[in-house]
Design a protein around this motif. Structure first.
Motif, PDB file in Angstrom:
ATOM      1  N   SER A   1      23.299  46.798  48.621  1.00 32.69           N
ATOM      2  CA  SER A   1      24.440  46.269  49.097  1.00 32.69           C
ATOM      3  C   SER A   1      25.644  46.440  48.259  1.00 32.69           C
ATOM      4  N   ALA A   2      26.848  46.812  48.959  1.00 28.13           N
ATOM      5  CA  ALA A   2      28.067  46.790  48.226  1.00 28.13           C
ATOM      6  C   ALA A   2      28.943  45.576  48.416  1.00 28.13           C
ATOM      7  N   SER A   3      30.119  45.670  47.800  1.00 24.11           N
ATOM      8  CA  SER A   3      30.964  44.429  48.036  1.00 24.11           C
ATOM      9  C   SER A   3      32.426  44.974  47.944  1.00 24.11           C
ATOM     10  N   PHE A   4      33.186  44.259  48.961  1.00 28.28           N
ATOM     11  CA  PHE A   4      34.433  44.392  49.227  1.00 28.28           C
ATOM     12  C   PHE A   4      35.431  43.334  48.743  1.00 28.28           C
ATOM     13  N   LYS A   5      36.151  43.256  47.786  1.00 32.12           N
ATOM     14  CA  LYS A   5      36.805  42.253  47.459  1.00 32.12           C
ATOM     15  C   LYS A   5      38.261  42.549  48.186  1.00 32.12           C
ATOM     16  N   LEU A   6      38.667  41.528  49.101  1.00 29.50           N
ATOM     17  CA  LEU A   6      40.103  41.828  49.573  1.00 29.50           C
ATOM     18  C   LEU A   6      41.151  40.929  48.840  1.00 29.50           C
ATOM     19  N   VAL A   7      42.109  41.429  48.288  1.00 29.34           N
ATOM     20  CA  VAL A   7      43.127  40.520  47.676  1.00 29.34           C
ATOM     21  C   VAL A   7      44.293  40.521  48.289  1.00 29.34           C
ATOM     22  N   ASN A   8      45.019  39.288  48.649  1.00 29.07           N
ATOM     23  CA  ASN A   8      46.486  39.554  49.134  1.00 29.07           C
ATOM     24  C   ASN A   8      47.420  39.078  47.913  1.00 29.07           C
ATOM     25  N   LYS A   9      48.182  40.361  47.501  1.00 28.93           N
ATOM     26  CA  LYS A   9      49.402  40.108  46.628  1.00 28.93           C
ATOM     27  C   LYS A   9      50.640  40.186  47.450  1.00 28.93           C
TER      28      LYS A   9
END
Length: 277
Positions: free
Chosen positions: A24-32
């Motif tokens: 599996s992979a990971s997506f890290k969603l960051v709100n700047k």
């Protein structure tokens, strides 16, 4: 022998769970952004849906999603959202029309900046891009981490285009002056020449327009029209990805130089402090 079956079943489940995590992979969603956004997730056909398919992300916060290695789909940010009730949720940009915070299989209503992925595709490579083909609503950056093959380059659009959007493409919030999004020429005019449809449905007949070039000049790594593949599709193998909404703008600096600086700051590769003039 029958008494061994439960133990064997447990062992099988543990093995499958282990390989599932490895693959599996990971997506890290960051709100700047300086404001709250509501990311939306749409899985491609014949691809397992991710969970959740939509959620709120406050300024400065992040959330990591686990993604199957063979996943394909798109991710975007909805803005200016209001929840009137649990079944009456809507957004001014990027709305998916589900009436709820989760998009539940629905995509973004244009205009919206899109991050698009096909993981573990040809030759085991991930293919990814940031697309402005359906218009633009906010800056976005995609950064791969830990890739083993492929270019593994960062890509995206670091510029706030809403203020500079051509008059014919501007989207403003009802009753307000400020611009909240920038439409594509296809959405604005419906002309096959801008939509790369009908007689213009091939790479030879569909060429960049003055409107797609507006997006391309501002964001040279992002997709600007349907056949903008050569300068807009990137590959990497066995990577995790960080998707940043409203990343550091490049102001007067060179786009590629700022990508390098931003990645250095983000991952502390060099420890150097950078000052923006």
């Amino acid at each position: 022998m029958d008494r061994l079956l439960p133990s064997a079943s447990v062992l099988t489940l543990l093995i499958l769970s282990f390989f599932s995590e490895v693959n599996s992979a990971s997506f890290k969603l960051v709100n700047k952004c300086r404001y709250e956004v509501w990311p939306g997730v749409l899985s491609g056909a014949n691809t397992a849906p991710l969970s959740p398919t939509g959620f709120a992300l406050k300024p400065g916060k992040s959330r990591t999603l686990s993604v199957p290695k063979a996943w394909s789909g798109r991710i975007w940010a909805r803005t200016l959202c209001t929840e009137y009730s649990p079944t009456n949720f809507s957004c001014v940009t990027g709305d998916c029309g589900s009436g709820k915070i989760e998009c539940a299989g629905s995509g973004a209503k244009p205009p919206a900046t899109l991050a698009e992925f096909t993981l573990n595709g040809a030759d085991g490579l991930d293919f990814y891009d940031v697309s402005l083909v359906d218009g633009y609503n906010l800056p976005m950056l995609v950064v791969p981490r830990g890739g083993t093959r492929g270019g593994c380059s960062a890509t995206g659009c670091l510029v706030d285009l809403n203020g500079k959007c051509p008059r014919a493409l501007r989207v403003a919030r009802e009753g307000e002056v400020g611009r909240v999004a920038c439409r594509s020429a296809c959405e604005a005019f419906g002309d096959p020449q801008f939509c790369c449809s009908e007689a213009y449905a091939t790479p030879d007949t569909c060429q960049p327009s003055v409107f797609s070039l507006f997006f391309k000049h501002a964001c040279p790594r992002a997709y600007s029209y349907a056949y903008d593949d050569k300068t807009s599709t990137y590959t990497c193998a066995s990577a995790d990805y960080i998707i940043i909404f409203c990343p550091l703008p490049y102001t007067r600096y060179n786009y590629y130089y700022m990508l390098h600086i931003y990645c250095d700051v983000l991952f502390n590769f060099s420890g150097t402090k950078f000052y923006m003039g």
